[in-house]
Design a protein around this motif. Structure first.
Motif, PDB file in Angstrom:
ATOM      1  N   VAL A 231       0.834  -1.206   0.000  1.00  0.00           N
ATOM      2  CA  VAL A 231       0.000   0.000   0.000  1.00  0.00           C
ATOM      3  C   VAL A 231       0.872   1.260   0.000  1.00  0.00           C
ATOM      4  N   ARG A 232       1.950   1.250   0.772  1.00  0.00           N
ATOM      5  CA  ARG A 232       2.745   2.464   0.953  1.00  0.00           C
ATOM      6  C   ARG A 232       3.803   2.684  -0.115  1.00  0.00           C
ATOM      7  N   HIS A 233       4.313   1.594  -0.733  1.00  0.00           N
ATOM      8  CA  HIS A 233       5.504   1.785  -1.564  1.00  0.00           C
ATOM      9  C   HIS A 233       5.451   1.160  -2.945  1.00  0.00           C
ATOM     10  N   ASP A 234       4.426   0.369  -3.264  1.00  0.00           N
ATOM     11  CA  ASP A 234       4.369  -0.252  -4.586  1.00  0.00           C
ATOM     12  C   ASP A 234       4.327   0.798  -5.691  1.00  0.00           C
ATOM     13  N   ALA A 235       3.502   1.811  -5.548  1.00  0.00           N
ATOM     14  CA  ALA A 235       3.365   2.819  -6.603  1.00  0.00           C
ATOM     15  C   ALA A 235       4.685   3.545  -6.854  1.00  0.00           C
ATOM     16  N   ARG A 236       5.375   3.939  -5.781  1.00  0.00           N
ATOM     17  CA  ARG A 236       6.645   4.642  -5.952  1.00  0.00           C
ATOM     18  C   ARG A 236       7.703   3.727  -6.559  1.00  0.00           C
ATOM     19  N   ALA A 237       7.714   2.462  -6.153  1.00  0.00           N
ATOM     20  CA  ALA A 237       8.678   1.516  -6.718  1.00  0.00           C
ATOM     21  C   ALA A 237       8.446   1.322  -8.214  1.00  0.00           C
ATOM     22  N   ARG A 238       7.196   1.323  -8.636  1.00  0.00           N
ATOM     23  CA  ARG A 238       6.913   1.230 -10.065  1.00  0.00           C
ATOM     24  C   ARG A 238       7.454   2.439 -10.809  1.00  0.00           C
ATOM     25  N   GLU A 239       7.383   3.586 -10.200  1.00  0.00           N
ATOM     26  CA  GLU A 239       7.903   4.801 -10.832  1.00  0.00           C
ATOM     27  C   GLU A 239       9.425   4.775 -10.952  1.00  0.00           C
ATOM     28  N   THR A 240      10.101   4.281  -9.929  1.00  0.00           N
ATOM     29  CA  THR A 240      11.569   4.302  -9.925  1.00  0.00           C
ATOM     30  C   THR A 240      12.188   3.054 -10.530  1.00  0.00           C
ATOM     31  N   GLY A 241      11.386   1.999 -10.755  1.00  0.00           N
ATOM     32  CA  GLY A 241      11.909   0.756 -11.314  1.00  0.00           C
ATOM     33  C   GLY A 241      12.370  -0.247 -10.283  1.00  0.00           C
ATOM     34  N   ALA A 242      12.169   0.030  -8.993  1.00  0.00           N
ATOM     35  CA  ALA A 242      12.596  -0.901  -7.946  1.00  0.00           C
ATOM     36  C   ALA A 242      11.718  -2.147  -7.946  1.00  0.00           C
ATOM     37  N   ARG A 243      12.351  -3.291  -7.742  1.00  0.00           N
ATOM     38  CA  ARG A 243      11.621  -4.550  -7.564  1.00  0.00           C
ATOM     39  C   ARG A 243      11.694  -4.917  -6.087  1.00  0.00           C
ATOM     40  N   LEU A 244      10.560  -4.898  -5.421  1.00  0.00           N
ATOM     41  CA  LEU A 244      10.483  -5.207  -3.989  1.00  0.00           C
ATOM     42  C   LEU A 244       9.987  -6.641  -3.858  1.00  0.00           C
ATOM     43  N   VAL A 245      10.891  -7.555  -3.485  1.00  0.00           N
ATOM     44  CA  VAL A 245      10.575  -8.979  -3.480  1.00  0.00           C
ATOM     45  C   VAL A 245      10.701  -9.499  -2.051  1.00  0.00           C
ATOM     46  N   HIS A 246       9.566  -9.640  -1.382  1.00  0.00           N
ATOM     47  CA  HIS A 246       9.548 -10.168  -0.021  1.00  0.00           C
ATOM     48  C   HIS A 246       9.549 -11.702  -0.056  1.00  0.00           C
ATOM     49  N   ALA A 247       9.722 -12.294   1.124  1.00  0.00           N
ATOM     50  CA  ALA A 247       9.592 -13.750   1.296  1.00  0.00           C
ATOM     51  C   ALA A 247      10.541 -14.527   0.389  1.00  0.00           C
ATOM     52  N   CYS A 248      11.825 -14.150   0.404  1.00  0.00           N
ATOM     53  CA  CYS A 248      12.832 -14.791  -0.448  1.00  0.00           C
ATOM     54  C   CYS A 248      13.647 -15.835   0.306  1.00  0.00           C
ATOM     55  N   GLY A 249      12.985 -16.594   1.174  1.00  0.00           N
ATOM     56  CA  GLY A 249      13.628 -17.712   1.853  1.00  0.00           C
ATOM     57  C   GLY A 249      12.747 -18.934   1.730  1.00  0.00           C
ATOM     58  N   PHE A 250      12.784 -19.813   2.738  1.00  0.00           N
ATOM     59  CA  PHE A 250      11.872 -20.956   2.723  1.00  0.00           C
ATOM     60  C   PHE A 250      10.432 -20.462   2.665  1.00  0.00           C
ATOM     61  N   ASP A 251      10.124 -19.394   3.373  1.00  0.00           N
ATOM     62  CA  ASP A 251       8.943 -18.581   3.052  1.00  0.00           C
ATOM     63  C   ASP A 251       9.406 -17.560   2.012  1.00  0.00           C
ATOM     64  N   SER A 252       8.941 -17.617   0.748  1.00  0.00           N
ATOM     65  CA  SER A 252       7.944 -18.555   0.251  1.00  0.00           C
ATOM     66  C   SER A 252       8.402 -19.161  -1.076  1.00  0.00           C
ATOM     67  N   VAL A 253       9.721 -19.212  -1.295  1.00  0.00           N
ATOM     68  CA  VAL A 253      10.213 -19.549  -2.630  1.00  0.00           C
ATOM     69  C   VAL A 253       9.910 -20.989  -3.045  1.00  0.00           C
ATOM     70  N   PRO A 254      10.149 -22.020  -2.221  1.00  0.00           N
ATOM     71  CA  PRO A 254       9.800 -23.370  -2.690  1.00  0.00           C
ATOM     72  C   PRO A 254       8.316 -23.521  -3.023  1.00  0.00           C
ATOM     73  N   HIS A 255       7.471 -22.824  -2.297  1.00  0.00           N
ATOM     74  CA  HIS A 255       6.033 -22.899  -2.545  1.00  0.00           C
ATOM     75  C   HIS A 255       5.670 -22.125  -3.810  1.00  0.00           C
ATOM     76  N   ASP A 256       6.191 -20.911  -3.940  1.00  0.00           N
ATOM     77  CA  ASP A 256       5.872 -20.063  -5.089  1.00  0.00           C
ATOM     78  C   ASP A 256       6.430 -20.651  -6.383  1.00  0.00           C
ATOM     79  N   LEU A 257       7.729 -20.967  -6.400  1.00  0.00           N
ATOM     80  CA  LEU A 257       8.317 -21.529  -7.611  1.00  0.00           C
ATOM     81  C   LEU A 257       7.848 -22.957  -7.849  1.00  0.00           C
ATOM     82  N   GLY A 258       7.512 -23.694  -6.774  1.00  0.00           N
ATOM     83  CA  GLY A 258       6.984 -25.038  -6.952  1.00  0.00           C
ATOM     84  C   GLY A 258       5.629 -25.027  -7.632  1.00  0.00           C
TER      85      GLY A 258
END
Length: 429
Positions: free
Chosen positions: A129-156
């Motif tokens: 809610v607070r930062h997605d819009a600004r990140a889209r403007e600047t080109g930042a990729r904000l990627v949460h949950a980059c561990g066991f939460d939640s990569v095996p589940h997401d990529l699986g």
């Protein structure tokens, strides 16, 4: 200027490098990062950072010159300076709701890619809610949950979808089994979430008001009831984690998940008494978290930064099994690896951060999932690093309606759970 520009001093800064998982991530980077990667370790205690650098240099002499960056989660100016000097910030400083908000703001403003280990739904929703819009403007990729939460589940789930026909409704169920001790940081985050149920639901509602609606497509991850899942030969208990939300967000963003996608997420438990005990334990933990003295006492049992020794981590494992169906076909897939709470989490965070820094990736920005931001590139990296992705079986959906198909598949999965099959390569193959 965005993090895609090459004129920043660093490609990756690891923030919180002296924490238990942070140090494991630093060790992984020191052993596996290409010589051309410009990376640094960061935190608030210069002495601890220098001692970590000395430990790394004992095995990798080149690390003797590893840059050290001072930054403090309580000092927003230092976070802004750090974010402006690197293309990617990887953060292990949690609980993120308490310590992570200013860093996400700094990265969104600077156009700097960001990864973390957060499994905290309230934090992730607030950051959207607070930062997605600004990140889209600047080109930042904000990627949460980059561990066991939640990569095996997401990529699986992403990998399972790729085995099914395109353009048809798809149904995927995920079943997690593990033999491991989870981190003090994970436990602290869980306690915080249990104590903030009302705030967590409010953040989720606010996010839904800000998210664009899907047109001509559906993607959902509904709550489900406990059941016996004959497809995996175990009792399936719904898990109150962030993982199904992450899978749903990937499905909303990627048309490959089809016009109508549903995901359900479970823990797989062989014994009914153990399953019932697990439900009771979660209920007791939730109840205790509502009482401040009990919550403080529980928080003191396993502190953030605590972790098991190398022998215990080497004996730990996880297996994430998926059953996907669509277009008249049913597919059984699996993602598996070693210690989920520490070793594999450090590996996944490091590889995800290197993927953002080094790989040719889709042109996306804002708050995105690993499947959306890195997809095939990260799957390839993790496979090379020793995390397994496999198709166990493919069956016609009509035949899979009865139990006759399940024993053979369950047997294959049982074989994989043997000590020899679960041996995971340390480092790269």
């Amino acid at each position: 200027m965005t993090s895609h520009d090459q004129d920043r001093p660093y490609d990756i800064v690891l923030f919180g490098a002296t924490s238990f998982v942070g140090a494991l991530t630093a060790e992984y980077l020191s052993a596996h990062a290409p010589d051309t990667l410009r990376w640094a370790i960061a935190g608030r205690d210069a002495g601890k950072l220098e001692r970590l650098r000395e430990r790394l240099a004992a095995d990798r002499p080149g690390c003797a010159e590893l840059p050290v960056v001072h930054a403090d989660a309580a000092d927003p100016a230092s976070l802004r300076e750090m974010a402006a000097r690197t293309r990617v910030v990887a953060s292990t400083v949690g609980p993120y709701l308490t310590h992570g908000q200013d860093l996400v703001a700094a990265c969104a403003e600077a156009g700097t890619d960001y990864t973390d280990l957060s499994g905290e739904p309230e934090f992730v929703d607030l950051m959207y809610v607070r930062h997605d819009a600004r990140a889209r403007e600047t080109g930042a990729r904000l990627v949460h949950a980059c561990g066991f939460d939640s990569v095996p589940h997401d990529l699986g789930a992403y990998y399972t979808v790729q085995q099914l026909p395109e353009g048809v409704p798809l149904r995927v169920d995920g079943f997690i089994s593990a033999g491991a001790r989870f981190s003090g940081g994970t436990f602290a985050s869980a306690l915080q979430q249990f104590a903030r149920g009302r705030q967590m639901m409010a953040a989720a509602r606010d996010r839904r008001r800000h998210e664009p609606r899907l047109v001509d497509r559906k993607a959902y991850a509904p709550p489900s009831a406990p059941r016996y899942a004959s497809e995996v030969g175990a009792w399936a208990l719904p898990l109150p984690t962030i993982d199904p939300q992450v899978v749903q967000r990937s499905a909303r963003a990627l048309a490959r998940y089809g016009p109508d996608f549903r995901y359900r997420h479970y823990a797989a438990v062989k014994s009914l008494p153990v399953a019932l005990g697990g439900v009771a334990a979660v209920g007791a933990l939730f109840a205790a978290a509502q009482v401040p003295p009990a919550r403080r006492w529980l928080g003191g049992l396993v502190k953030p930064g605590d972790g098991p020794d190398a022998a215990r981590r080497a004996a730990s494992w996880f297996s994430m099994r998926f059953v996907g169906e669509g277009g008249g076909q049913r597919v059984f897939t699996e993602v598996w690896g070693g210690d989920p709470g520490y070793g594999e989490t450090a590996k996944i965070l490091a590889e995800a951060s290197m993927s953002l820094a080094l790989d040719e990736l889709p042109e996306v920005a804002g708050q995105v999932t690993t499947a959306v931001a890195m997809g095939d590139a990260l799957t390839a990296r993790l496979t090379e690093a020793g995390i397994g992705f496999r198709v166990a079986a493919v069956r016609p959906a009509i035949a899979a309606q009865g139990d006759a198909t399940y024993p053979a598949v369950a047997s294959r999965w049982a074989d994989l759970h043997s000590a020899s099959a679960l041996r995971v390569v340390s480092g790269r193959r």
